[in-house]
Scaffold this motif. Structure first.
Motif, PDB file in Angstrom:
ATOM      1  N   GLY A 193      12.120  95.596   5.302  1.00  0.00           N
ATOM      2  CA  GLY A 193      12.734  94.793   4.252  1.00  0.00           C
ATOM      3  C   GLY A 193      13.654  93.770   4.881  1.00  0.00           C
ATOM      4  O   GLY A 193      13.218  92.919   5.644  1.00  0.00           O
ATOM      5  N   THR A 194      14.948  93.881   4.618  1.00  0.00           N
ATOM      6  CA  THR A 194      15.902  92.912   5.139  1.00  0.00           C
ATOM      7  C   THR A 194      16.698  93.442   6.327  1.00  0.00           C
ATOM      8  O   THR A 194      17.633  92.802   6.768  1.00  0.00           O
ATOM      9  CB  THR A 194      16.889  92.476   4.039  1.00  0.00           C
ATOM     10  N   GLU A 195      16.326  94.609   6.844  1.00  0.00           N
ATOM     11  CA  GLU A 195      17.036  95.187   7.979  1.00  0.00           C
ATOM     12  C   GLU A 195      16.106  95.267   9.185  1.00  0.00           C
ATOM     13  O   GLU A 195      14.976  95.714   9.078  1.00  0.00           O
ATOM     14  CB  GLU A 195      17.546  96.583   7.636  1.00  0.00           C
ATOM     15  N   GLY A 196      16.614  94.800  10.331  1.00  0.00           N
ATOM     16  CA  GLY A 196      15.843  94.859  11.558  1.00  0.00           C
ATOM     17  C   GLY A 196      16.575  95.662  12.604  1.00  0.00           C
ATOM     18  O   GLY A 196      17.803  95.662  12.651  1.00  0.00           O
ATOM     19  N   THR A 197      15.816  96.366  13.451  1.00  0.00           N
ATOM     20  CA  THR A 197      16.391  97.139  14.543  1.00  0.00           C
ATOM     21  C   THR A 197      15.637  96.808  15.819  1.00  0.00           C
ATOM     22  O   THR A 197      14.409  96.760  15.819  1.00  0.00           O
ATOM     23  CB  THR A 197      16.299  98.654  14.256  1.00  0.00           C
ATOM     24  N   VAL A 198      16.401  96.579  16.894  1.00  0.00           N
ATOM     25  CA  VAL A 198      15.805  96.336  18.208  1.00  0.00           C
ATOM     26  C   VAL A 198      15.605  97.680  18.883  1.00  0.00           C
ATOM     27  O   VAL A 198      16.533  98.472  19.000  1.00  0.00           O
ATOM     28  CB  VAL A 198      16.722  95.441  19.075  1.00  0.00           C
ATOM     29  N   TYR A 199      14.353  97.939  19.331  1.00  0.00           N
ATOM     30  CA  TYR A 199      14.012  99.140  20.080  1.00  0.00           C
ATOM     31  C   TYR A 199      13.473  98.706  21.438  1.00  0.00           C
ATOM     32  O   TYR A 199      12.707  97.746  21.530  1.00  0.00           O
ATOM     33  CB  TYR A 199      12.938  99.956  19.358  1.00  0.00           C
ATOM     34  N   GLY A 200      13.848  99.376  22.496  1.00  0.00           N
ATOM     35  CA  GLY A 200      13.348  99.043  23.827  1.00  0.00           C
ATOM     36  C   GLY A 200      13.934  97.728  24.321  1.00  0.00           C
ATOM     37  O   GLY A 200      15.035  97.339  23.937  1.00  0.00           O
ATOM     38  N   ASN A 201      13.203  97.016  25.167  1.00  0.00           N
ATOM     39  CA  ASN A 201      13.650  95.754  25.742  1.00  0.00           C
ATOM     40  C   ASN A 201      12.803  94.627  25.164  1.00  0.00           C
ATOM     41  O   ASN A 201      11.592  94.607  25.349  1.00  0.00           O
ATOM     42  CB  ASN A 201      13.521  95.777  27.269  1.00  0.00           C
ATOM     43  N   VAL A 202      13.449  93.696  24.474  1.00  0.00           N
ATOM     44  CA  VAL A 202      12.751  92.636  23.750  1.00  0.00           C
ATOM     45  C   VAL A 202      13.306  91.288  24.181  1.00  0.00           C
ATOM     46  O   VAL A 202      14.514  91.125  24.339  1.00  0.00           O
ATOM     47  CB  VAL A 202      12.937  92.812  22.220  1.00  0.00           C
ATOM     48  N   THR A 203      12.419  90.306  24.357  1.00  0.00           N
ATOM     49  CA  THR A 203      12.816  88.929  24.641  1.00  0.00           C
ATOM     50  C   THR A 203      12.306  88.041  23.513  1.00  0.00           C
ATOM     51  O   THR A 203      11.114  88.114  23.155  1.00  0.00           O
ATOM     52  CB  THR A 203      12.230  88.449  25.985  1.00  0.00           C
TER      53      THR A 203
END
Length: 176
Positions: free
Chosen positions: A34-44
């Motif tokens: 929805g309107t919530e995002g979560t960063v998992y691991g290593n992202v560029t």
């Protein structure tokens, strides 16, 4: 804007859970629910990422987000404090006008008041609807309203704060 795993970039107005990059919670990416995002691991990031009003982005334990040569633009949404700190100058904030009201002026007496906004500089100012009382002007670069009011009036107008990263408007009233 939202991350879009199938396109490998960022698309706007996506309301389903999508992911930036490939993988999943176990293998990494930015997962949107929805309107919530979560960063998992290593992202560029491959493009600028905008966090709009009502949206949030957080950093999961042990994860990292590298902005590369791109920005994370916070335009009304929220960015996890740890994530904002780790991204440093890559985080840009759209203006948010903090001036809630203006002091009254007096006809024939010099008037000065400074509009204020939070956000990434430079911020420029304009009157986008209505007008200031006769004799007063707005400095577009400083946000200062100054001059000598020439008539006893109450003026209602809308000021807009603009930057490269967004804009905000607010209705104000000035009584002379």
């Amino acid at each position: 804007m939202r991350a879009n795993g199938s396109a490998g970039g960022i698309t706007s107005d996506s309301f389903t859970g999508v992911q930036y990059g490939t993988g999943g919670k176990e293998t990494g990416g930015i997962i949107w629910n929805g309107t919530e995002g979560t960063v998992y691991g290593n992202v560029t990031l491959q493009e600028d990422l905008e966090i709009g009003e009502g949206e949030s982005l957080t950093l999961d334990g042990g994860a990292s987000l590298d902005a590369g040569n791109h920005n994370v633009i916070v335009d009304g949404g929220t960015l996890d404090e740890n994530l904002a700190n780790s991204l440093g100058d890559s985080v840009k904030y759209a203006p948010t006008i903090t001036t809630a009201s203006l002091p009254d002026g007096t006809v024939g007496t010099l008037y000065t008041a400074k509009l204020k906004a939070d956000g990434t500089a430079p911020i420029t100012w304009s009157v986008s609807a209505g007008s200031l009382p006769d004799g007063l002007n707005l400095n577009k670069d400083t946000g200062e309203i100054s001059g000598t009011p020439s008539a006893e009036v109450t003026s209602t107008f809308i000021v807009t704060a603009n930057s490269t990263y967004g804009s905000d408007s607010r209705e104000l009233t000035l009584k002379n």
